[in-house]
Design a protein around this motif. Structure first.
Motif, PDB file in Angstrom:
ATOM      1  N   HIS A   1       0.894  -1.210  -0.104  1.00  0.00           N
ATOM      2  CA  HIS A   1      -0.079   0.059  -0.090  1.00  0.00           C
ATOM      3  C   HIS A   1       0.882   1.362  -0.103  1.00  0.00           C
ATOM      4  O   HIS A   1       1.605   1.508   0.717  1.00  0.00           O
ATOM      5  N   ALA A   2       0.452   2.291  -0.903  1.00  0.00           N
ATOM      6  CA  ALA A   2       1.342   3.624  -0.929  1.00  0.00           C
ATOM      7  C   ALA A   2       0.337   4.649  -0.747  1.00  0.00           C
ATOM      8  O   ALA A   2      -0.658   4.683  -1.514  1.00  0.00           O
ATOM      9  N   TYR A   3       0.577   5.550   0.317  1.00  0.00           N
ATOM     10  CA  TYR A   3      -0.201   6.706   0.507  1.00  0.00           C
ATOM     11  C   TYR A   3       0.335   7.896   0.049  1.00  0.00           C
ATOM     12  O   TYR A   3       1.891   7.993   0.397  1.00  0.00           O
ATOM     13  N   GLU A   4      -0.177   9.212  -0.273  1.00  0.00           N
ATOM     14  CA  GLU A   4       0.310  10.289  -0.751  1.00  0.00           C
ATOM     15  C   GLU A   4       0.758  10.803   0.607  1.00  0.00           C
ATOM     16  O   GLU A   4       0.350  10.574   1.656  1.00  0.00           O
ATOM     17  N   ALA A   5       1.810  11.814   0.818  1.00  0.00           N
ATOM     18  CA  ALA A   5       2.223  12.159   1.850  1.00  0.00           C
ATOM     19  C   ALA A   5       1.176  13.261   2.660  1.00  0.00           C
ATOM     20  O   ALA A   5       0.278  13.807   1.820  1.00  0.00           O
ATOM     21  N   GLY A   6       1.059  13.053   3.852  1.00  0.00           N
ATOM     22  CA  GLY A   6      -0.035  13.900   4.481  1.00  0.00           C
ATOM     23  C   GLY A   6      -1.459  13.181   4.608  1.00  0.00           C
ATOM     24  O   GLY A   6      -2.487  13.667   5.111  1.00  0.00           O
ATOM     25  N   ASN A   7      -1.700  12.025   4.395  1.00  0.00           N
ATOM     26  CA  ASN A   7      -2.849  11.359   4.233  1.00  0.00           C
ATOM     27  C   ASN A   7      -3.186  10.877   5.604  1.00  0.00           C
ATOM     28  O   ASN A   7      -2.304  10.277   6.115  1.00  0.00           O
ATOM     29  N   ASN A   8      -4.364  11.155   6.158  1.00  0.00           N
ATOM     30  CA  ASN A   8      -4.758  10.893   7.578  1.00  0.00           C
ATOM     31  C   ASN A   8      -4.746   9.398   7.813  1.00  0.00           C
ATOM     32  O   ASN A   8      -4.427   8.922   8.963  1.00  0.00           O
ATOM     33  N   GLU A   9      -4.786   8.448   6.609  1.00  0.00           N
ATOM     34  CA  GLU A   9      -4.802   7.027   6.839  1.00  0.00           C
ATOM     35  C   GLU A   9      -3.305   6.747   7.581  1.00  0.00           C
ATOM     36  O   GLU A   9      -3.305   5.517   7.987  1.00  0.00           O
ATOM     37  N   ILE A  10      -2.409   7.279   7.130  1.00  0.00           N
ATOM     38  CA  ILE A  10      -1.056   6.860   7.470  1.00  0.00           C
ATOM     39  C   ILE A  10      -0.969   7.018   9.060  1.00  0.00           C
ATOM     40  O   ILE A  10      -0.688   5.940   9.642  1.00  0.00           O
ATOM     41  N   SER A  11      -1.443   8.027   9.648  1.00  0.00           N
ATOM     42  CA  SER A  11      -1.349   8.150  11.238  1.00  0.00           C
ATOM     43  C   SER A  11      -2.436   6.882  11.752  1.00  0.00           C
ATOM     44  O   SER A  11      -2.165   6.263  12.718  1.00  0.00           O
ATOM     45  N   LEU A  12      -3.482   6.845  11.140  1.00  0.00           N
ATOM     46  CA  LEU A  12      -4.648   5.635  11.680  1.00  0.00           C
ATOM     47  C   LEU A  12      -3.685   4.383  11.697  1.00  0.00           C
ATOM     48  O   LEU A  12      -4.174   3.596  12.432  1.00  0.00           O
ATOM     49  N   LYS A  13      -3.178   3.971  10.433  1.00  0.00           N
ATOM     50  CA  LYS A  13      -2.534   2.766  10.291  1.00  0.00           C
ATOM     51  C   LYS A  13      -1.296   2.493  11.619  1.00  0.00           C
ATOM     52  O   LYS A  13      -1.423   1.514  11.797  1.00  0.00           O
ATOM     53  N   VAL A  14      -0.614   3.370  11.609  1.00  0.00           N
ATOM     54  CA  VAL A  14       0.382   3.516  12.715  1.00  0.00           C
ATOM     55  C   VAL A  14      -0.163   3.375  14.043  1.00  0.00           C
ATOM     56  O   VAL A  14       0.335   2.442  14.963  1.00  0.00           O
ATOM     57  N   ILE A  15      -1.328   3.924  14.308  1.00  0.00           N
ATOM     58  CA  ILE A  15      -1.923   3.913  15.643  1.00  0.00           C
ATOM     59  C   ILE A  15      -2.375   2.350  15.798  1.00  0.00           C
ATOM     60  O   ILE A  15      -2.413   1.860  16.983  1.00  0.00           O
ATOM     61  N   PHE A  16      -2.947   1.947  14.717  1.00  0.00           N
ATOM     62  CA  PHE A  16      -3.448   0.314  14.794  1.00  0.00           C
ATOM     63  C   PHE A  16      -2.660  -0.398  15.007  1.00  0.00           C
ATOM     64  O   PHE A  16      -2.381  -1.297  15.830  1.00  0.00           O
ATOM     65  N   ARG A  17      -1.264  -0.470  14.248  1.00  0.00           N
ATOM     66  CA  ARG A  17      -0.170  -1.128  14.527  1.00  0.00           C
ATOM     67  C   ARG A  17       0.256  -1.338  15.795  1.00  0.00           C
ATOM     68  O   ARG A  17       0.610  -2.369  16.264  1.00  0.00           O
ATOM     69  N   ASP A  18       0.635   0.108  16.379  1.00  0.00           N
ATOM     70  CA  ASP A  18       0.897   0.109  17.750  1.00  0.00           C
ATOM     71  C   ASP A  18       0.104  -0.408  18.771  1.00  0.00           C
ATOM     72  O   ASP A  18       0.445  -1.251  19.658  1.00  0.00           O
ATOM     73  N   TYR A  19      -1.243  -0.282  18.516  1.00  0.00           N
ATOM     74  CA  TYR A  19      -2.095  -1.115  19.394  1.00  0.00           C
ATOM     75  C   TYR A  19      -2.105  -2.806  19.265  1.00  0.00           C
ATOM     76  O   TYR A  19      -2.180  -3.183  20.477  1.00  0.00           O
ATOM     77  N   LEU A  20      -1.817  -2.868  18.256  1.00  0.00           N
ATOM     78  CA  LEU A  20      -1.895  -4.588  18.067  1.00  0.00           C
ATOM     79  C   LEU A  20      -0.546  -4.997  18.604  1.00  0.00           C
ATOM     80  O   LEU A  20      -0.205  -6.098  19.194  1.00  0.00           O
ATOM     81  N   ASN A  21       0.487  -4.052  18.622  1.00  0.00           N
ATOM     82  CA  ASN A  21       1.833  -4.600  19.146  1.00  0.00           C
ATOM     83  C   ASN A  21       1.900  -4.247  20.676  1.00  0.00           C
ATOM     84  O   ASN A  21       2.971  -4.613  21.384  1.00  0.00           O
ATOM     85  N   SER A  22       1.002  -3.575  21.406  1.00  0.00           N
ATOM     86  CA  SER A  22       1.008  -3.383  22.738  1.00  0.00           C
ATOM     87  C   SER A  22       0.624  -4.629  23.659  1.00  0.00           C
ATOM     88  O   SER A  22      -0.067  -5.429  23.052  1.00  0.00           O
ATOM     89  N   PRO A  23       1.266  -4.945  24.820  1.00  0.00           N
ATOM     90  CA  PRO A  23       0.649  -5.878  25.510  1.00  0.00           C
ATOM     91  C   PRO A  23      -0.609  -5.804  25.879  1.00  0.00           C
ATOM     92  O   PRO A  23      -1.310  -4.931  26.717  1.00  0.00           O
ATOM     93  N   SER A  24      -1.492  -6.545  25.241  1.00  0.00           N
ATOM     94  CA  SER A  24      -3.021  -6.677  25.419  1.00  0.00           C
ATOM     95  C   SER A  24      -3.620  -7.800  24.862  1.00  0.00           C
ATOM     96  O   SER A  24      -2.820  -8.575  23.957  1.00  0.00           O
TER      97      SER A  24
END
Length: 80
Positions: free
Chosen positions: A35-58
């Motif tokens: 997947h490639a997103y244009e710079a500044g796309n809000n989806e990028i930060s949402l994907k990073v937040i979701f990745r970090d959530y899944l990588n947290s101890p839970s």
């Protein structure tokens, strides 16, 4: 970027109704997506937040994996 992806065997699949995103796929024993997103796309930060959530101890990671196995067991069998 596209010439590099094409040389690596990826082909453009489209935006799939997500503006400012490009999806590429590569056929092999299973299909790989890039997947490639244009710079500044809000989806990028949402994907990073979701990745970090899944990588947290839970329990979220196991619940998500269980859901993915139920949805598409053929594709997740090799991920175990």
């Amino acid at each position: 970027m596209e010439p590099i992806l094409y040389r690596a065997g990826y082909r453009y699949k489209g935006a799939y109704n997500l503006p400012m995103r490009k999806l590429y796929g590569k056929e092999q024993a299973y299909e790989v997506y890039w997947h490639a997103y244009e710079a500044g796309n809000n989806e990028i930060s949402l994907k990073v937040i979701f990745r970090d959530y899944l990588n947290s101890p839970s329990e979220a990671r196991e619940a998500y994996f269980t859901l993915k196995k139920a949805i598409c067991p053929r594709r997740t069998a090799s991920a175990q």
